[in-house]
Design a protein around this motif. Structure first.
Motif, PDB file in Angstrom:
ATOM      1  N   HIS A 157       5.186   3.964   2.039  1.00 50.53           N
ATOM      2  CA  HIS A 157       4.494   2.675   2.072  1.00 50.53           C
ATOM      3  C   HIS A 157       3.915   2.448   3.467  1.00 50.53           C
ATOM      4  O   HIS A 157       4.565   2.718   4.470  1.00 50.53           O
ATOM      5  CB  HIS A 157       5.446   1.543   1.711  1.00 50.53           C
ATOM      6  CG  HIS A 157       5.873   1.547   0.270  1.00 50.53           C
ATOM      7  ND1 HIS A 157       5.481   0.587  -0.633  1.00 50.53           N
ATOM      8  CD2 HIS A 157       6.644   2.421  -0.433  1.00 50.53           C
ATOM      9  CE1 HIS A 157       5.997   0.850  -1.820  1.00 50.53           C
ATOM     10  NE2 HIS A 157       6.716   1.964  -1.725  1.00 50.53           N
ATOM     11  N   LEU A 190       0.895   5.512   0.135  1.00 49.75           N
ATOM     12  CA  LEU A 190       0.166   6.717   0.513  1.00 49.75           C
ATOM     13  C   LEU A 190       0.855   7.912  -0.136  1.00 49.75           C
ATOM     14  O   LEU A 190       2.033   8.180   0.118  1.00 49.75           O
ATOM     15  CB  LEU A 190       0.165   6.869   2.035  1.00 49.75           C
ATOM     16  CG  LEU A 190      -0.952   7.708   2.671  1.00 49.75           C
ATOM     17  CD1 LEU A 190      -2.298   7.029   2.469  1.00 49.75           C
ATOM     18  CD2 LEU A 190      -0.675   7.908   4.162  1.00 49.75           C
ATOM     19  N   GLY A 214      -0.392  -2.743   6.781  1.00 47.87           N
ATOM     20  CA  GLY A 214      -1.738  -2.957   7.293  1.00 47.87           C
ATOM     21  C   GLY A 214      -1.727  -3.650   8.640  1.00 47.87           C
ATOM     22  O   GLY A 214      -0.666  -4.001   9.176  1.00 47.87           O
ATOM     23  N   LYS A 244       0.821  -1.206   0.000  1.00 47.31           N
ATOM     24  CA  LYS A 244       0.000   0.000   0.000  1.00 47.31           C
ATOM     25  C   LYS A 244       0.856   1.257   0.000  1.00 47.31           C
ATOM     26  O   LYS A 244       1.785   1.389   0.793  1.00 47.31           O
ATOM     27  CB  LYS A 244      -0.931   0.026   1.213  1.00 47.31           C
ATOM     28  CG  LYS A 244      -1.866   1.230   1.226  1.00 47.31           C
ATOM     29  CD  LYS A 244      -2.812   1.212   2.421  1.00 47.31           C
ATOM     30  CE  LYS A 244      -3.717   2.438   2.424  1.00 47.31           C
ATOM     31  NZ  LYS A 244      -4.647   2.436   3.581  1.00 47.31           N
ATOM     32  N   ASP A 304      -2.999  11.926  -0.614  1.00 43.77           N
ATOM     33  CA  ASP A 304      -3.728  11.097   0.353  1.00 43.77           C
ATOM     34  C   ASP A 304      -3.569  11.653   1.770  1.00 43.77           C
ATOM     35  O   ASP A 304      -4.525  11.703   2.544  1.00 43.77           O
ATOM     36  CB  ASP A 304      -3.213   9.653   0.318  1.00 43.77           C
ATOM     37  CG  ASP A 304      -3.516   8.944  -0.989  1.00 43.77           C
ATOM     38  OD1 ASP A 304      -4.526   9.285  -1.633  1.00 43.77           O
ATOM     39  OD2 ASP A 304      -2.728   8.056  -1.368  1.00 43.77           O
TER      40      ASP A 304
END
Length: 312
Positions: A44, A18, A47, A16, A22
């Motif tokens: 990055h 960002l 999670g 993921k 964002d």
């Protein structure tokens, strides 16, 4: 064998990403504001199913594969982190279990942003002393988990990731002597405190210290290693801020060196930043094998540690 070397490197980042836009949706900031002040474009984000030990194990497995070693051939694991899950078991023990190691010595080192270069020095000393044959040294942090997402001056910096190095004995001195220290009286300029813990710093104080006090120390690191700054093939500083990294390299006279700028794409990943940036440079073949590289960590506790290593 009286020397040591980095046999292989590895790195890992969550999928993921960002962007600055964002982040601007979460806090009062903008892409222009972030790029102008720190040089970061993306970071990055790990999670909930990617704790620190998972990041570290992924990077460690890649370093082991690069060295052509089985997990059982490592007898010392050191993880540099300031975002450990628990006090015990430590991250090194968790990583050793995830990688299926036999009975290595395991320890964590918490020197925040200069953690990896401290851990590398400890491993270097252990292998030279004969108390370890091979060591796996990992810098790993999940900084987004301790970020204060209401503080636009610090949350824009944070990224997650891990970098690892396999250290082993060799006939030559491919890892130079460490020069390390701190400024205890100013240690609270970078803090991870509270319940839950949150990151905070005195940004201007850290910036002034890094840009004025550390370049002469970095030159001494080169002197201890028997190389001049002009001979450096690369400079890999803690990836905190592009406005620190680029002037720093110029001030020490590293005019011919490749400058690691992984902060642009990864943000500040604390202890992970140096091994991750170095691993990427080696992966892209931007540094010749055997060439001298300055590693220099600085930050939390207002601590620093640097050494010149030969590129694997």
């Amino acid at each position: 064998m009286t020397g040591t070397r980095i046999a292989a490197l590895g790195h890992y980042q969550p999928a993921k990403v960002l962007t600055n836009d964002d982040v601007a949706a979460l806090v009062d900031t903008s892409d222009e504001w972030i790029r102008t002040r720190v040089g970061i474009k993306t970071r990055h984000i790990a999670g909930p199913d990617e704790p620190v030990d998972e990041l570290a194990a992924q990077a460690g497995a890649k370093a082991l594969a690069g060295a052509g070693l089985a997990p059982g051939e490592i007898d010392l694991v050191i993880v540099a982190t300031s975002t450990a899950i628990n006090r015990s078991p430590n991250m090194a023990a968790r990583v050793a279990a995830k990688l299926g190691m036999g009975s290595p010595a395991t320890m964590d080192v918490n020197v925040v942003c200069s953690g990896f270069t401290h851990a590398l020095a400890v491993a270097d000393h252990a292998v030279r002393a004969g108390s370890a044959g091979r060591a796996l040294v990992i810098g790993a942090d999940k900084m987004t988990e301790i970020a204060d997402w209401t503080d636009r001056s610090s949350c824009v910096l944070m990224g997650d990731g891990a970098g690892a190095a396999v250290i082993e004995a060799c006939a030559e001195d491919a890892i130079g002597p460490v020069l390390w220290g701190s400024v205890p009286g100013m240690g609270d300029a970078v803090r991870i405190e509270g319940t839950p813990p949150r990151f905070a710093q005195e940004g201007q104080s850290v910036y002034r210290w890094a840009t004025t006090q550390l370049p002469p120390i970095a030159r001494k690191v080169c002197e201890k290693a028997g190389v001049t700054p002009e001979e450096l093939a690369a400079v890999v500083l803690h990836q905190a801020n592009l406005r620190i990294i680029e002037p720093f390299a110029a001030k020490i006279g590293a005019v011919n060196a490749v400058i690691a700028r992984d902060v642009v794409d990864s943000g500040n990943t604390s202890a992970a930043s140096i091994p991750m940036a170095l691993s990427k440079l080696v992966e892209r073949r931007e540094i010749p094998s055997g060439a001298p590289v300055l590693l220099f960590g600085f930050g939390g506790n207002l601590s620093y540690a640097g050494q010149v290593v030969r590129c694997p």
